[in-house]
Design an enzyme around this catalytic site. Sequence first.
Site, short mmCIF file in Angstrom:
data_model
loop_
_atom_site.label_atom_id
_atom_site.label_comp_id
_atom_site.label_asym_id
_atom_site.label_seq_id
_atom_site.Cartn_x
_atom_site.Cartn_y
_atom_site.Cartn_z
N TYR A 107 0.82 -1.21 0.00
CA TYR A 107 0.00 0.00 0.00
C TYR A 107 0.86 1.26 0.00
O TYR A 107 0.34 2.37 0.18
CB TYR A 107 -0.92 0.01 1.23
CG TYR A 107 -1.97 -1.09 1.20
CD1 TYR A 107 -1.59 -2.43 1.24
CD2 TYR A 107 -3.32 -0.79 1.12
CE1 TYR A 107 -2.53 -3.44 1.21
CE2 TYR A 107 -4.28 -1.81 1.09
CZ TYR A 107 -3.87 -3.13 1.14
OH TYR A 107 -4.80 -4.13 1.11
N LYS A 139 5.49 -14.05 3.95
CA LYS A 139 5.74 -14.88 2.76
C LYS A 139 7.25 -14.83 2.48
O LYS A 139 7.71 -14.53 1.37
CB LYS A 139 4.92 -14.32 1.56
CG LYS A 139 4.93 -15.18 0.31
CD LYS A 139 4.04 -16.41 0.40
CE LYS A 139 4.22 -17.27 -0.84
NZ LYS A 139 3.46 -18.54 -0.76
N ASP A 188 -0.14 -18.45 3.07
CA ASP A 188 -1.10 -19.37 2.44
C ASP A 188 -1.54 -20.46 3.42
O ASP A 188 -2.72 -20.73 3.60
CB ASP A 188 -0.60 -19.97 1.12
CG ASP A 188 0.91 -19.93 0.93
OD1 ASP A 188 1.62 -19.45 1.83
OD2 ASP A 188 1.38 -20.41 -0.12
N ASP A 217 -4.95 -7.06 5.70
CA ASP A 217 -6.23 -6.65 5.12
C ASP A 217 -7.06 -7.89 4.77
O ASP A 217 -8.23 -8.02 5.14
CB ASP A 217 -5.94 -5.81 3.86
CG ASP A 217 -7.17 -5.09 3.35
OD1 ASP A 217 -8.24 -5.22 3.95
OD2 ASP A 217 -7.05 -4.39 2.31
MG MG Z 1 -10.19 -4.48 3.97
#
Ligand code: MG
Length: 340
Positions: free
Chosen positions: A125, A173, A206, A230
């Site tokens: 982001y 990750k 994952d 998120d």
């Molecule tokens: Mg969201």
Amino acid sequence: MTHRITLLPGDGIGPEVVDATVRVLEATGISVSWDVFDKTGTDAVEAFGTPLPDDILDSISENRVALKGPITTPLGGGFKSVNVTLRQRLDLFANVRPCKSLPGIKTPFENVDLIIFRENTEGLYSGIENYDERLEISDTIARITRAGSQRIMRFAFEYAHREGRRLITLVHKANILKKAGAMFLEIGRDVAPDYPELEVNDRIIDNMSMQLVMYPERYDCIVTTNLFGDILSDLCAGLVGGLGVVAGANIGEDCAAFEAVHGSAPDIAGQNKANPTALIRSAVMMLRYIGETSAATIVEEELEAAYREGTTLTADVGGSSTTTEFRDYLVDRVATRARS
Ligand code: MG
Ligand code: NAI
């Protein structure tokens, strides 16, 4: 004492859930002077030519606390998310999202009690994006800084320590993102020894997604980067009854903005169907943040009691009441309790 709080109703279901939340807050008897900014996002672009006017940021900086409804972000082009911009401009680096079961809602699991700590200002982001017209290549950079990772880790460990939690899971990750992911994980492992009472483990994102939908009871606190946080917060919302019930807080060194995890829900906006519980639970976090702990306890307990009783709930959690019916019912409960 009167609290001065910046209020952003947002759009979509925002004004409906904000109205309900404000009335529930006022029913506790606390005194609030609201600085209301009706226009954000698309409405602010039309009125002022910018989706997030500076006076909103100034108001939050000055008041140090905001309550906000969701704000729609155009897909693809258009303005940058107001929600993301607000978190970055005010440096609200910690997004805290407790996912806790409420009584009386049919869900696959009982007694889920997770807290997600999402790094809130960097990662994918960061806004570092480029499209090369000639080569037709698009790049989005996931920038992770050492300082940014350290402060979210410290924040999460401190919070977990203070609240007497048992386990922190670092979600990453690092197998594929050998730079950004690996640094985030390494910093988590560096901070861990300072909190010997907290068990610490890590999971690749994952696998973590599978673990959470099969064995949520094995987890407790989750610290992760922006995008993973998120996604996992909506996933965890699904474990406890959906987006209508999950609260959030964006916290920085100097100020904080409290908002639900959900968005503007255009599919049900303006229909008196939205569940204000998520924002009311965010407001409970806000009450604790501003030191109104007894008002926080009243709202939290009356909300739980309303769910336990189950007579007046919105459709998303299996009831048949409207937003305003649920609002009035809860306002009544809270006001009666506050007077007693
Ligand atoms: Mg969201
Ligand atoms: P959404 O969270 O708005 O809705 C997803 C689904 O959950 C919809 O079916 C909706 O009806 C339901 N839902 C959400 N909140 C609910 C509530 N309080 N009561 C009952 N049902 C509820 O996610 P979506 O549709 O992906 O995004 C819509 C818009 O919201 C987008 O423009 C997005 O960018 C924005 N958004 C804004 C956020 C914010 O202001 N912090 C956060 C997430 C999305």
